[in-house]
Structure formats: structure tokens, C-alpha cells
Design an enzyme around this catalytic site. Structure first.
Site, PDB file in Angstrom:
ATOM      1  N   ASN A   3       0.846  -1.194   0.000  1.00  0.00           N
ATOM      2  CA  ASN A   3       0.000   0.000   0.000  1.00  0.00           C
ATOM      3  C   ASN A   3       0.887   1.253   0.000  1.00  0.00           C
ATOM      4  O   ASN A   3       0.668   2.192  -0.772  1.00  0.00           O
ATOM      5  CB  ASN A   3      -0.898  -0.034   1.251  1.00  0.00           C
ATOM      6  CG  ASN A   3      -1.843   1.154   1.332  1.00  0.00           C
ATOM      7  OD1 ASN A   3      -2.097   1.817   0.330  1.00  0.00           O
ATOM      8  ND2 ASN A   3      -2.364   1.422   2.511  1.00  0.00           N
TER       9      ASN A   3
ATOM     10  N   TRP B 191       2.834   1.472  -3.326  1.00  0.00           N
ATOM     11  CA  TRP B 191       1.918   1.825  -4.421  1.00  0.00           C
ATOM     12  C   TRP B 191       1.792   3.347  -4.527  1.00  0.00           C
ATOM     13  O   TRP B 191       1.698   3.895  -5.617  1.00  0.00           O
ATOM     14  CB  TRP B 191       0.538   1.200  -4.147  1.00  0.00           C
ATOM     15  CG  TRP B 191      -0.489   1.537  -5.182  1.00  0.00           C
ATOM     16  CD1 TRP B 191      -0.781   0.849  -6.320  1.00  0.00           C
ATOM     17  CD2 TRP B 191      -1.387   2.667  -5.184  1.00  0.00           C
ATOM     18  NE1 TRP B 191      -1.786   1.461  -7.020  1.00  0.00           N
ATOM     19  CE2 TRP B 191      -2.175   2.587  -6.347  1.00  0.00           C
ATOM     20  CE3 TRP B 191      -1.597   3.737  -4.306  1.00  0.00           C
ATOM     21  CZ2 TRP B 191      -3.154   3.522  -6.664  1.00  0.00           C
ATOM     22  CZ3 TRP B 191      -2.568   4.684  -4.622  1.00  0.00           C
ATOM     23  CH2 TRP B 191      -3.333   4.566  -5.789  1.00  0.00           C
ATOM     24  N   HIS B 192       1.820   4.019  -3.359  1.00  0.00           N
ATOM     25  CA  HIS B 192       1.623   5.462  -3.375  1.00  0.00           C
ATOM     26  C   HIS B 192       2.821   6.206  -3.968  1.00  0.00           C
ATOM     27  O   HIS B 192       2.640   7.278  -4.538  1.00  0.00           O
ATOM     28  CB  HIS B 192       1.343   5.981  -1.961  1.00  0.00           C
ATOM     29  CG  HIS B 192      -0.076   5.789  -1.557  1.00  0.00           C
ATOM     30  ND1 HIS B 192      -0.537   4.602  -1.030  1.00  0.00           N
ATOM     31  CD2 HIS B 192      -1.160   6.602  -1.629  1.00  0.00           C
ATOM     32  CE1 HIS B 192      -1.828   4.716  -0.790  1.00  0.00           C
ATOM     33  NE2 HIS B 192      -2.232   5.909  -1.143  1.00  0.00           N
ATOM     34  N   GLY B 193       4.002   5.667  -3.813  1.00  0.00           N
ATOM     35  CA  GLY B 193       5.123   6.398  -4.377  1.00  0.00           C
ATOM     36  C   GLY B 193       6.434   5.667  -4.200  1.00  0.00           C
ATOM     37  O   GLY B 193       6.587   4.847  -3.288  1.00  0.00           O
TER      38      GLY B 193
ATOM     39  N   PHE C 261       0.431   9.707  -8.174  1.00  0.00           N
ATOM     40  CA  PHE C 261       0.546   8.269  -7.991  1.00  0.00           C
ATOM     41  C   PHE C 261       0.069   7.514  -9.224  1.00  0.00           C
ATOM     42  O   PHE C 261      -0.014   6.331  -9.240  1.00  0.00           O
ATOM     43  CB  PHE C 261      -0.243   7.817  -6.765  1.00  0.00           C
ATOM     44  CG  PHE C 261       0.092   8.625  -5.528  1.00  0.00           C
ATOM     45  CD1 PHE C 261       1.412   8.930  -5.245  1.00  0.00           C
ATOM     46  CD2 PHE C 261      -0.885   9.108  -4.687  1.00  0.00           C
ATOM     47  CE1 PHE C 261       1.733   9.692  -4.133  1.00  0.00           C
ATOM     48  CE2 PHE C 261      -0.570   9.861  -3.566  1.00  0.00           C
ATOM     49  CZ  PHE C 261       0.734  10.155  -3.304  1.00  0.00           C
TER      50      PHE C 261
END
Lengths: 329, 491
Positions: B332, B335-337, B491
């Protein structure tokens, strides 16, 4: 259904018009008050300009320049078109804006180009000319296309970073600074109920030197060939419109030492560019005792006026000398 | 000659022209051409931001369309699995190359440098990478996950593959949710592209009100909070104590309002066109536990991670639940950065959840012995506050450019020696920010994130028109004119 649809579309159109109308009204209303520090630089054309970064923004008072140059053969008035916060390093974007600022038929303008290593630097992340152009396009000058309208609603839309209700209520002004319509930002050491002491100045000067050192470590920069190339093109373009003078503005010794460390041959190179282009380089690098900064980098009000007078006199002498040479030729 | 790009953001003037044109032509066209028009509009929307990267979106679309059909046609499990892997590796490969390669390379080099090995040949890390020139395609994380869910669902035989390439391409590129979600499932969105849509004024009005609410959240609330947040996060060493605490608090609200604004506009825009997108937020600040928070926050991503990562980790790999939760939250975060800050944020969130679940029997036992009911309002408030402050603190990592910056921020935040909070030197704005945060929470409490238009239903025309006019005034006068991207665009 058709009737309902027509009524719905009509209502939407009314609301959309209401939205646009309200926006335009309050944008216009804002321009009747203090909009932003640099707003006045975007409201009218002018044949003579002061260019450069924040040092030039604080250092040149156009009114003083015009007053000392009274009687000299040039197109007036001056406007300070230098910007704070590294908005205006030399490049394609700045040149495009400059050319739009000058009336098309200008041929006798005077252009004072402030120079310092900062005018030619770019972050190490910006490698290609396209990178630098894209970076410059995001500055205030890059976002704007209209530099000469009063009121300038494009400025409100693109560069006014706050809410329009600020136009209804009186704006807060910083006590120490005054923004003039001719683009000069005057930094005052004394105002009613407010005095900046020598201790404040010493502290800020020290902070500036530390800040620049820190910044250089966090965002390393290099001298950009792209900027030098466009600096040269800017001089060429402006020579068609009048006379160009390069000026290095005085600064605190600590800041000068930093700049010398970054670019030791800066003054030599400016001299050679000036000789190559047949223009004058007025180098005030060692005059920090005569013209004092309030923070190590920017001249305060009294210094700026004195400095503007000094530069204007030097320019007047140059113009007179050239007139004599031309007469003798 | 470099060119200037159009900024096709929901909050741009360009979108104000783009959207009505798309809607009008959509309804004028016969049903059979509408998919083509929407696809065209969606590609234009995407290309307005970075034209070349449409090729990547198209490649991803082709790959999953092809794999989906093959998985359906082939009967042999091994062959079907091969196509599934082709889809997974293809999509994740693109995601890795465009989003994580630089991060991976620089992190590897840092580790190598620690051991005295200079495997990239000297010089500064940033200057060395030709990869630094790789553009991060807008929304790549969103559409990659969306197409992956399609392939996995087809493989699991939960859905039939789509034969109409155009409609599948539209599923991947549908402009309202293309760049920042919600991450839609094929079985929800694809059937909607088949159905005939007629002009339904009530539905269109609902959609427009949702969009207007989204604009309010973004322009008036989130961007206003952003001014304060940007100031304190720019240089945390310049502040101490309370302003940093307020900054972190405001960032928690900013990211919530910013992202939920995007989703609300997306849902409203889709509704105007006749399509239903899933809710991405369900009053997340009214949570009762950490678990409950993650059921309410970024719902489409959390469901995706649950269905395609958490469940397989438990069922296929027989993994321990705690480890599975930590892996899910690690992903998680990542995934954001592509930054360690996001990884730390993700792991902190996972850890919080693990602590909550792990200590539950102990906590409940203690409370029982003390005779305190779980429904006790003081206990519930203390629980809420503890979780809220933990999440807010973890978000400091989310917002900071690097770990050291985040740690400095946290250290200074707890050095309580300043109560000067007006760091933007604009007390009106500060007061306004607090009022707006409160106002939005009250509205969300009563109407949730998705029933805002109910505020106007059944009201008299005078009330409604008064509301519209007041709304116009508020949007015009109180919008913060920063033309900021939505945070989740990166993102």
C-alpha cells in the site's frame, strides 16, 4: 421532456453565466486594490527597463533613474522588470516577456541588465535546454502571456495565489516594504512605529550567507550554457531597441565570497561579453561599503536610491561620451 | 521548440470547456457510437497532460485484452496461467520501469556505497542516471491495478472477457476515473458501457451537484489547508511545537479532502454521463477502530489489496495473518510512491493495525476487569483520538520528501516551545481553515460522502436558487487560486 430539457439547459446556462460574471466582477474588483507584489509590472508597456533577479528588483528605483537621466537622449520612463524569488533568470521565457514589455517602435530605450551568477544558474536536475525551458515556463513570467493590461485579469487568474475576497477587505501590507507602480520594491529601514536596527541587519546578513550555503548543498546548481546563450540573445535583441548596460549590484562580502567560490571568473567573463557586444559593464562588486544591503543581498531604500543615482550618472556619462564620439566621427 | 502543455485537471479552466462538450455530444450521438466518443475524449484528456504516454496506456490495454481472451479460450490450466503471468508481469514490469526503477537503482547504489562498492561508476547519484529522464505516467498505478484486476478475474472465471476492444479500452481509460481512481472492477463498469443511456435530468442534476461539492472541497477547503501545510513542511527546522502539530493535522485533512474531492468530481462526472462509479470514501473520520478506518478510506484500493493480495497470501501461501497484513501495507505504501517515506508510512499503518488486533484480547480483558463497557463514550473518544493522532503522525512521512525531513518534523513537533501558530501571517485564513474543516465534517456526518445532493432534494425553488447563488459566491470568493494538481495525480 424536450421542454424540461430546454428549461434545464437554460438554468445551467444562467448559472454558468452567473459564475463567470461573478468571477470577472470580483477579479476586476481585486485589481482596484493591492493585488500582489509584482502586479504593477504586468500593467503597462515601457521603453526602458531594469532587468535581472531580486537584487535588481530592490536596487533600482526607476523614478530616480528617470530623474538623473532627465535631458539625456533616451525613451522614458523606466520600469523595474526584475523579479523576486528567482522568477526571472535569463532564458527564452524572460526574453519573450521583455520583448512584449517594450513598445514595438522603441529604438532609444535604456536597458539595465543586472548580472550575478544566479542569473545564469540552473538546478543540476535540469540538464537539457528543454528541462530549463519547462522549469522557466512554470514561473510567473512563463505562465503569463499578457504583460501590459490594466486591469490584468490574466494575472489574477494565473498568478494571484489567494482568494478573491481579499479584494473586498483591505489588504494587509508589510510595514517595511512599499511597492511602487513603476515596479520597484522599496525596503524601508524606518517607518512609523517601526525601525530595523543594525543588529537586525547583521543577523539577516548572517542568515542569508548561511541560507545560501545550505541551499547550495540541498539544491546544487550549475552555470548553464542555455542561460548564457539566451543572455547573449537578450543583449542582441535589446540592442535593436536602444542601449544596454550590464550592472553587478553590490552585496555583502560574505555573499560575494560565496559567489566568487561558485564562479571565480564571473567578472572577467562579463567584461569580455560586454567588450564583444560593445556595451558597458558597470561592476559594483566591491562597493558594499557605499551601498548597504539590509539582508546581505538586497539594497535597502536609501542605498537603492543612491545606487540608482550612481548608475544613472554613469549611464549619462556613457551616453554623452558616445554622443561626442559620434559627433567627432 | 518546446511547447506548453494544456493542464487538463478537473480544477482547470480547460476542463470547464472540455466536459460540457463531451456531455452534449455524448447525448446527441446514437448509442452505438458513444463508446467511441468517450474513448476519444478519454484519450484526449490523458494526452493533454503527456501525449507520448498514451502509448503506454494503449499497450497495457492491448496486453490485458489479449490475455483475457486467451485465458478464456484456452482450457489447459497451465496455458491459462501462462497468460495470467504474461498480464501480471507485463503490467507490473511497466509499473516498475516507469515508477520504481530510479528508486530501486538509487536505493541499491546507496546500499552498495555503504559497503564501499561504486557499481554505477562514480559521480553523484542523481547525475548518473539516464533513468532520471523517465517520465512518470500520470495515473499509472491506478490503471495498472484496474487492468490487473480484469485479468485476474478472467483467470478466476469470475467474469467473461470482453470481446469489444473499444469498450475494453474505454474501461481502462474512462476519463473521470482514469488518473486517480476509484479503481473500478470490470464486472461493475463494463456492463454499464453496454446499456443504453437516456437523458435523465434528475441523474444529471445529482451528478452536477456532486461535482460542485467536489470543487468546493478541492478549491475552497483542501487548497486552503495546503497553504499552511506547504509553509510548515517546507522547512520544519524553522518551526517548533504547535504550528507543526497543526500542520500535520491540516495535512491529514488536506489529503482527505483533496482525494475525496477528486473522487467526488469523478463520481459526479460519470453520473452526468449515466455511469455509476464506486464510492472511495465513507466518512473515514467517523471510524471506531483502525480496521474500521481502512474500510472507509480509499475503499477501492483497500478492496483491491484485500482481494488480490491479502486473501491469496493467506489461502495460497498459508501465510501468517500478521505478516500478510504487513506485506499488504508495505505494498500500500509503495503503491503510493517510489520513496522510502511511503514505505515507512505503509508499514506504520500496518503496524498500527497489527497492534490493534494483537492487543485486543488483552485490552478487552483489562476493561472488563475494570468494569468499563466498550460503549463507554469517554473510552470511545480516547480510542478515536489515539488512532487519529497515530494516523496523523504517520502521514508526516507521507508528506515529507525524505525520512530525515520527517524525523526532523516529528522531533520539532514534540519540542513544545512555541504557541505562535499563524505561520502564514494571515489569521483570517487560519480561522477560516478551522471553520471549513468543521463544516465539512458536519455535512459528512449527516449526508455521508455520497449523498450531498440530498441537501437540495424536496426543497423549495427559492431555497435551491438561494443556495446556488450563495454557492457561486462562495466558490468565486473563497477558492484559493493555486491551480494545484490533485495530490493523488502523482501516484
Amino acid at each position: 421532456m424536450r421542454r424540461e430539457l430546454a428549461i434545464f439547459v437554460f438554468k445551467i446556462a444562467i448559472l454558468a453565466l452567473g459564475l463567470v460574471g461573478t468571477y470577472l466582477f470580483f477579479s476586476w474588483n481585486l485589481t482596484r486594490t493591492f493585488v500582489a507584489d509584482d502586479y504593477s509590472k504586468f500593467t503597462h508597456q515601457t521603453p526602458s527597463l531594469v532587468l535581472g533577479l531580486s537584487r535588481a528588483h530592490y536596487a533600482f528605483d526607476p523614478a530616480t533613474l528617470d530623474s538623473v537621466l532627465e535631458g539625456a537622449n533616451y525613451e522614458r520612463p523606466f520600469q523595474n522588470f526584475a523579479f523576486e524569488k528567482s522568477q526571472s533568470p535569463y532564458g527564452e521565457v524572460y526574453l519573450g516577456a521583455i520583448l512584449k514589455k517594450i513598445p514595438e517602435n522603441t529604438s532609444g530605450g535604456i536597458f539595465i541588465m543586472g548580472v550575478s551568477p544566479g542569473s545564469f544558474s540552473a538546478s543540476n536536475r535540469l540538464v537539457t535546454p528543454e528541462d530549463i525551458f519547462e522549469f522557466d515556463s512554470k514561473t510567473m513570467l512563463g505562465k503569463m502571456s499578457d504583460y501590459n493590461s490594466d486591469p490584468n485579469l490574466e494575472f489574477v487568474r494565473k498568478c494571484f495565489g489567494r482568494s478573491l475576497y481579499k479584494g473586498i477587505f483591505p489588504q494587509e501590507h508589510r510595514i517595511s516594504t512599499v511597492f511602487h507602480d513603476n515596479g520597484w520594491e522599496e525596503f524601508r529601514l524606518y517607518a512609523p512605529g517601526y525601525t530595523i536596527s543594525q543588529a537586525d541587519i547583521d543577523f539577516w546578513q548572517e542568515e542569508t550567507v548561511t541560507g545560501y550555503t545550505k541551499l547550495a548543498a540541498v539544491i546544487p546548481e550549475h552555470v548553464s550554457d542555455y542561460r548564457l546563450e539566451w543572455f547573449s540573445r537578450t543583449i542582441d535583441s535589446l540592442q535593436h531597441k536602444g542601449r544596454v548596460f550590464l550592472v553587478r549590484i553590490p552585496m555583502h562580502r560574505g555573499v560575494l565570497a560565496l559567489e566568487d567560490g561558485v564562479w571565480p571568473s564571473f567578472d572577467r567573463e562579463m567584461d569580455s561579453i560586454a567588450r564583444l557586444k560593445h556595451i558597458t559593464y558597470l561592476n559594483y562588486r566591491n562597493r558594499s561599503e557605499d551601498f548597504e544591503t539590509y539582508d546581505g543581498s538586497h539594497l535597502h531604500s536609501e542605498s537603492a536610491k543612491a545606487f540608482s543615482r550612481d548608475v544613472a550618472r554613469a549611464i549619462r556619462d556613457q551616453i554623452e561620451q558616445r554622443a561626442v564620439v559620434e559627433y567627432l566621427d | 521548440m518546446p511547447y506548453k502543455r494544456i493542464r487538463m485537471l478537473f480544477n482547470s479552466f480547460e476542463f470547464l470547456f472540455f466536459f460540457p462538450i463531451v456531455v452534449v455530444i455524448f447525448y446527441v450521438l446514437p448509442h452505438r457510437y458513444r463508446w467511441f466518443w468517450l474513448l476519444l475524449a478519454s484519450y484526449y484528456f490523458y494526452m493533454a497532460m503527456e501525449p507520448a504516454l498514451i502509448l503506454l496506456l494503449f499497450a497495457s490495454t492491448c496486453l490485458d485484452y489479449f490475455c483475457g481472451l486467451q485465458m478464456h479460450r484456452k482450457k489447459a490450466p497451465a496455458v491459462r496461467k501462462r497468460y495470467l503471468w504474461m498480464s501480471i508481469l507485463g503490467n507490473l514490469g511497466m509499473l516498475f520501469f516507469f515508477k520504481y526503477l530510479v528508486f530501486f537503482t538509487s536505493s541499491s547504489q546507496a546500499i552498495m556505497e555503504f559497503f564501499g562498492i561504486d557499481w554505477l561508476g562514480g559521480g553523484s547519484r542523481e547525475e548518473n542516471y539516464v533513468f532520471n529522464k523517465i517520465l512518470l505516467p500520470v495515473g499509472i498505478s491506478f490503471y495498472t491495478f484496474q487492468t490487473l484486476s480484469y485479468s485476474i478475474d478472467v483467470y478466476r472465471r469470475e467474469i467473461e472477457p470482453v470481446r469489444h476492444f473499444g469498450r475494453y479500452a474505454l474501461y481502462v481509460a474512462f476519463f473521470p476515473q482514469l488518473v486517480a481512481g476509484p479503481i473500478e472492477r470490470a464486472n461493475r463498469l463494463l456492463p454499464q458501457f453496454e446499456k443504453r443511456i437516456s437523458v435523465d435530468l434528475d441523474r444529471i442534476k445529482w451528478g452536477i451537484v456532486m461535482m460542485a461539492w467536489g470543487f468546493f472541497l478541492k478549491l475552497v477547503v483542501a487548497d486552503r489547508l495546503g497553504v499552511y501545510v506547504d509553509t510548515v513542511f517546507l522547512d520544519p527546522s524553522a518551526h517548533k511545537g504547535l504550528p507543526l502539530f497543526i500542520g500535520s493535522l491540516f495535512f491529514a485533512f488536506q489529503i482527505y479532502f483533496d482525494f475525496s474531492a477528486y473522487c467526488t468530481i469523478a463520481i459526479g462526472a460519470a453520473k452526468v454521463l449515466g455511469y455509476d462509479l464506486m464510492q472511495n470514501f465513507n466518512r473515514p473520520l467517523f471510524f471506531t477502530s483502525v480496521r474500521d478506518f481502512w474500510r472507509r478510506w480509499h475503499i477501492s484500493l483497500m478492496l483491491w489489496l484485500k482481494d488480490y493480495l491479502y486473501k491469496p497470501l493467506l489461502s495460497k501461501f498459508g501465510m501468517n495473518k500478521i505478516l500478510a497484513v504487513l506485506i499488504v501495507f508495505f505494498c500500500n505504501g509503495l503503491w503510493h510512491g517510489a520513496n522510502w517515506t511511503f514505505v515507512v508510512w505503509g508499514l506504520l499503518c500496518g503496524l498500527l493495525l497489527v497492534i490493534e488486533v494483537g492487543t485486543q484480547p488483552l485490552r478487552h480483558g483489562i476493561l472488563k476487569r475494570m468494569g468499563i463497557s466498550l460503549a463507554n463514550p469517554v473510552l470511545r473518544f480516547v480510542t478515536w483520538l489515539t488512532i487519529f493522532l497515530s494516523i496523523t503522525t504517520s502521514l508526516i512521512f507521507f508528506r515529507s520528501p525524505n525520512i530525515f525531513h520527517a524525523l526532523l518534523y516529528i522531533r520539532n513537533m514534540f519540542s513544545v516551545n512555541s504557541t505562535f501558530i499563524n505561520v502564514t501571517y494571515d489569521s483570517t485564513e487560519l480561522v477560516l481553515s478551522f471553520i471549513l474543516v468543521l463544516l465539512v465534517q458536519v455535512i459528512h456526518y449527516y449526508k455521508g460522502n455520497d449523498r450531498i445532493p440530498e441537501l437540495l432534494i424536496g426543497r423549495s425553488p427559492v431555497f435551491r436558487w438561494g443556495f446556488y447563488l450563495a454557492f457561486i459566491l462562495v466558490i468565486v470568493l473563497f477558492s484559493v487560486n493555486r491551480q494545484n494538481n490533485f495530490i493523488y495525480f502523482q501516484f
